[in-house]
Design a protein around this motif. Structure first.
Motif, PDB file in Angstrom:
ATOM      1  N   ILE A  23       0.878  -1.164   0.000  1.00 23.06           N
ATOM      2  CA  ILE A  23       0.000   0.000   0.000  1.00 23.06           C
ATOM      3  C   ILE A  23       0.924   1.226   0.000  1.00 23.06           C
ATOM      4  O   ILE A  23       1.866   1.281   0.785  1.00 23.06           O
ATOM      5  CB  ILE A  23      -0.925  -0.016   1.232  1.00 23.06           C
ATOM      6  CG1 ILE A  23      -1.900  -1.195   1.121  1.00 23.06           C
ATOM      7  CG2 ILE A  23      -1.674   1.303   1.376  1.00 23.06           C
ATOM      8  CD1 ILE A  23      -2.801  -1.381   2.319  1.00 23.06           C
ATOM      9  N   PRO A  24       0.679   2.191  -0.885  1.00 22.59           N
ATOM     10  CA  PRO A  24       1.626   3.295  -1.044  1.00 22.59           C
ATOM     11  C   PRO A  24       1.483   4.411  -0.004  1.00 22.59           C
ATOM     12  O   PRO A  24       1.228   5.562  -0.336  1.00 22.59           O
ATOM     13  CB  PRO A  24       1.310   3.811  -2.452  1.00 22.59           C
ATOM     14  CG  PRO A  24      -0.136   3.516  -2.630  1.00 22.59           C
ATOM     15  CD  PRO A  24      -0.383   2.229  -1.884  1.00 22.59           C
ATOM     16  N   ASN A  25       1.613   4.057   1.260  1.00 26.89           N
ATOM     17  CA  ASN A  25       1.573   5.047   2.340  1.00 26.89           C
ATOM     18  C   ASN A  25       2.199   4.418   3.585  1.00 26.89           C
ATOM     19  O   ASN A  25       2.862   3.386   3.488  1.00 26.89           O
ATOM     20  CB  ASN A  25       0.132   5.532   2.598  1.00 26.89           C
ATOM     21  CG  ASN A  25      -0.821   4.410   2.981  1.00 26.89           C
ATOM     22  OD1 ASN A  25      -0.419   3.400   3.551  1.00 26.89           O
ATOM     23  ND2 ASN A  25      -2.092   4.573   2.668  1.00 26.89           N
ATOM     24  N   LYS A  26       1.965   5.009   4.741  1.00 25.34           N
ATOM     25  CA  LYS A  26       2.575   4.479   5.965  1.00 25.34           C
ATOM     26  C   LYS A  26       2.113   3.056   6.281  1.00 25.34           C
ATOM     27  O   LYS A  26       2.844   2.288   6.886  1.00 25.34           O
ATOM     28  CB  LYS A  26       2.298   5.398   7.154  1.00 25.34           C
ATOM     29  CG  LYS A  26       0.850   5.437   7.593  1.00 25.34           C
ATOM     30  CD  LYS A  26       0.659   6.330   8.799  1.00 25.34           C
ATOM     31  CE  LYS A  26      -0.802   6.293   9.228  1.00 25.34           C
ATOM     32  NZ  LYS A  26      -1.016   7.058  10.433  1.00 25.34           N
ATOM     33  N   TRP A  27       0.909   2.682   5.848  1.00 27.99           N
ATOM     34  CA  TRP A  27       0.420   1.325   6.087  1.00 27.99           C
ATOM     35  C   TRP A  27       1.266   0.312   5.318  1.00 27.99           C
ATOM     36  O   TRP A  27       1.568  -0.769   5.813  1.00 27.99           O
ATOM     37  CB  TRP A  27      -1.055   1.207   5.717  1.00 27.99           C
ATOM     38  CG  TRP A  27      -1.922   2.022   6.622  1.00 27.99           C
ATOM     39  CD1 TRP A  27      -2.514   3.219   6.320  1.00 27.99           C
ATOM     40  CD2 TRP A  27      -2.242   1.758   7.984  1.00 27.99           C
ATOM     41  NE1 TRP A  27      -3.197   3.693   7.411  1.00 27.99           N
ATOM     42  CE2 TRP A  27      -3.047   2.820   8.449  1.00 27.99           C
ATOM     43  CE3 TRP A  27      -1.925   0.724   8.862  1.00 27.99           C
ATOM     44  CZ2 TRP A  27      -3.546   2.868   9.750  1.00 27.99           C
ATOM     45  CZ3 TRP A  27      -2.427   0.771  10.155  1.00 27.99           C
ATOM     46  CH2 TRP A  27      -3.219   1.828  10.584  1.00 27.99           C
ATOM     47  N   GLY A  28       1.653   0.654   4.104  1.00 29.38           N
ATOM     48  CA  GLY A  28       2.512  -0.224   3.319  1.00 29.38           C
ATOM     49  C   GLY A  28       3.864  -0.431   3.978  1.00 29.38           C
ATOM     50  O   GLY A  28       4.433  -1.520   3.923  1.00 29.38           O
ATOM     51  N   LYS A  29       4.373   0.603   4.628  1.00 26.47           N
ATOM     52  CA  LYS A  29       5.658   0.481   5.333  1.00 26.47           C
ATOM     53  C   LYS A  29       5.538  -0.390   6.579  1.00 26.47           C
ATOM     54  O   LYS A  29       6.540  -0.837   7.119  1.00 26.47           O
ATOM     55  CB  LYS A  29       6.178   1.867   5.685  1.00 26.47           C
ATOM     56  CG  LYS A  29       6.590   2.637   4.447  1.00 26.47           C
ATOM     57  CD  LYS A  29       7.075   4.020   4.771  1.00 26.47           C
ATOM     58  CE  LYS A  29       7.469   4.680   3.452  1.00 26.47           C
ATOM     59  NZ  LYS A  29       7.625   6.095   3.542  1.00 26.47           N
ATOM     60  N   GLN A  30       4.308  -0.641   7.007  1.00 29.65           N
ATOM     61  CA  GLN A  30       4.066  -1.515   8.157  1.00 29.65           C
ATOM     62  C   GLN A  30       3.708  -2.936   7.722  1.00 29.65           C
ATOM     63  O   GLN A  30       3.300  -3.755   8.543  1.00 29.65           O
ATOM     64  CB  GLN A  30       2.941  -0.937   9.015  1.00 29.65           C
ATOM     65  CG  GLN A  30       3.298   0.381   9.659  1.00 29.65           C
ATOM     66  CD  GLN A  30       2.124   0.997  10.398  1.00 29.65           C
ATOM     67  OE1 GLN A  30       1.154   0.324  10.751  1.00 29.65           O
ATOM     68  NE2 GLN A  30       2.203   2.287  10.641  1.00 29.65           N
TER      69      GLN A  30
END
Length: 106
Positions: A68-75
């Protein structure tokens, strides 16, 4: 290709998995923690992976799995294109996502 009904059937077959609404999506949970969601309108699923599993799925199948291209993707939250994913790969990803979120056994 994975249908919405196949996704639901496979997710709910996992021990103690439940289905609950999550905003405009369907979520699957273990002990109230989300391990997967479905966006029926976009025919996308989302899985929760750890960093290593996310990188493996995304690198091997970048047209099928992508963060996911936001902070959720980094998690670790990762999209899966349900129209393109092979059944066996989907089942592996679902199991890994479930085990990522499920309480660790002592």
């Amino acid at each position: 290709m994975i249908t919405i009904e196949a996704f639901r059937t496979l997710a709910l077959a996992l021990p103690e998995a439940t289905e609950e609404p999550h905003f405009e999506k369907i979520s699957f949970r273990i002990k109230k923690k989300i391990f997967a969601t479905i966006d029926e309108k976009k025919n996308l699923g989302v899985f929760k992976f750890n960093e290593i599993d996310q990188s493996v799925f995304c690198a091997s199948s970048e047209m099928i799995f992508y963060p996911i291209p936001n902070k959720w993707g980094k998690q670790g939250w990762t999209f899966v294109d349900l129209a393109k994913v092979p059944t066996e790969m989907f089942e592996d990803a679902l199991s890994i996502s479930y085990n990522t979120v499920a309480p660790k056994k002592r």
